[in-house]
Design an enzyme around this catalytic site. Sequence first.
Site, short mmCIF file in Angstrom:
data_model
loop_
_atom_site.label_atom_id
_atom_site.label_comp_id
_atom_site.label_asym_id
_atom_site.label_seq_id
_atom_site.Cartn_x
_atom_site.Cartn_y
_atom_site.Cartn_z
N ARG A 58 0.83 -1.21 0.00
CA ARG A 58 0.00 0.00 0.00
C ARG A 58 0.87 1.26 0.00
O ARG A 58 0.48 2.30 -0.52
CB ARG A 58 -0.97 0.01 1.20
CG ARG A 58 -1.81 1.28 1.26
CD ARG A 58 -3.07 1.14 2.11
NE ARG A 58 -2.82 0.50 3.38
CZ ARG A 58 -2.22 1.07 4.43
NH1 ARG A 58 -1.80 2.31 4.37
NH2 ARG A 58 -2.04 0.40 5.54
N TYR A 111 -15.20 15.55 -15.09
CA TYR A 111 -15.66 14.19 -14.89
C TYR A 111 -16.71 14.20 -13.78
O TYR A 111 -16.46 14.75 -12.70
CB TYR A 111 -14.45 13.31 -14.53
CG TYR A 111 -14.82 11.86 -14.42
CD1 TYR A 111 -15.11 11.14 -15.57
CD2 TYR A 111 -14.90 11.23 -13.20
CE1 TYR A 111 -15.48 9.81 -15.49
CE2 TYR A 111 -15.25 9.90 -13.11
CZ TYR A 111 -15.54 9.20 -14.26
OH TYR A 111 -15.91 7.89 -14.17
N ASP A 183 -6.47 17.79 -14.68
CA ASP A 183 -6.82 16.42 -15.09
C ASP A 183 -6.47 16.32 -16.58
O ASP A 183 -7.13 16.93 -17.42
CB ASP A 183 -8.31 16.18 -14.83
CG ASP A 183 -8.74 14.75 -15.22
OD1 ASP A 183 -8.06 14.12 -16.05
OD2 ASP A 183 -9.78 14.29 -14.70
N LYS A 208 -7.97 5.18 -19.28
CA LYS A 208 -8.25 5.71 -20.61
C LYS A 208 -7.01 5.58 -21.51
O LYS A 208 -6.57 4.48 -21.73
CB LYS A 208 -8.75 7.15 -20.49
CG LYS A 208 -9.75 7.37 -19.34
CD LYS A 208 -11.06 6.62 -19.52
CE LYS A 208 -11.93 6.59 -18.26
NZ LYS A 208 -12.21 7.86 -17.63
#
Length: 393
Positions: A58, A111, A183, A208
């Site tokens: 993590r 988004y 972004d 994407k």
Amino acid sequence: MNTKDKGFNTKLIHAGVFEDEFGSATVPIYQSSTFRFKSAQDGADCFSGKSKGFIYTRIANPTIRVLEKNVAELENGYDGIATSSGMGAISSVYLALLGAGQHIVSSDAVYGPARGLLEQDFSRFNVESTFVNTASTDEILAAIRPNTKVLYVETPANPTMNITDIAACARIARENNLLLVVDNTFCSPYLQKPLDLGADVVLHSVTKFINGHADIVGGVIIAKDPEIYKRIRHSMVYLGNNMDPTQAFMVIRGLKTLAIRIERAQENAIRVAHFLKDHPRVAWLKYPGLESHPQFELAKTQMRGPGSMMSFGLKGGYEAGRSLMDNVHLALLAVSLGGVETLIQHPASMTHAGMNAESKLAAGITDDLVRFSIGIEDVEDIIEDLDQALAKV
Ligand SMILES: *Cc1c(COP(=O)(O)O)cnc(C)c1O
């Protein structure tokens, strides 16, 4: 291999990659949650930062680090942080950069969940947000308050294809002591490098273009400044938004062909845009590669090319668009974008359905808007598919 002075395609293949003891041509998948310390002292040194050894996946993992370093180099940033998803990247950035009593100014057409997270969730912790058309610097300046800390921009915006001037935003951010976050999902670092234009943080849904094969969900954040990088990595580790090693392996594999995929998809998109713009059933078309786009000149200055995303409306509005979506066969009727396959979707009822009607209208997400992500199929087949579907509308 030091790829700092090498070209973009060379970086795609080699940046961040380490040599393993067996001479593997690909990056090994270190599918391990935890890593053995050499001694009690080594364990303490790893935790104090004196040693660079891995501790726990993590926090950091060798496979994931390759992807993080690679994308950081592509974006000309200090370092990268891979996340479970694009929303994992966005939530980590919000958590790191915003606190109670503070305010963020964001693009209105972003988004959907990136906006929803602020309006529905961060608002409960007394973080304020204002959404404006960031293509207008006047609107940005009017929205800034004494407690504004972050300017958050998506360009081209999803799904309106509005373009925001990143260098102008960076000047506003500097003058008002804000951090500029971009972004860059719609462009990828191949088409646009926000950090070079003055942004502080850039993030991606690697789902994407960066991965490009519609087979994983993931995200990445790149910061320019080491202190900001540390703050965001802390948020990612504490939220538990980390990527998984196998997921990272998949992204590293997809990323290698980023430039050639984008070049091909863009070539196709330019042909499709010219087909659609003259079609009698098409009411309007927004594509940064056409002079009819209101920010055509700006797009040329900050993007290497117009990319492969476009939005359009049909004469006959939503019903006509719906008929088109039901009649295409090659284009998949699906959300997401930036993959090798052509996708079509209707934002008002799909990706942006969570927004209220008033915000949708203000952001330019009209009911007739159809979003198209052009893939790398043969362009003749994409156009033929559209042509037969448009004939049925
Ligand atoms: C898809 C997308 C996101 C969210 O990414 P996920 O990987 O789906 O969590 C964020 N920003 C943009 C522009 C996107 O297209």
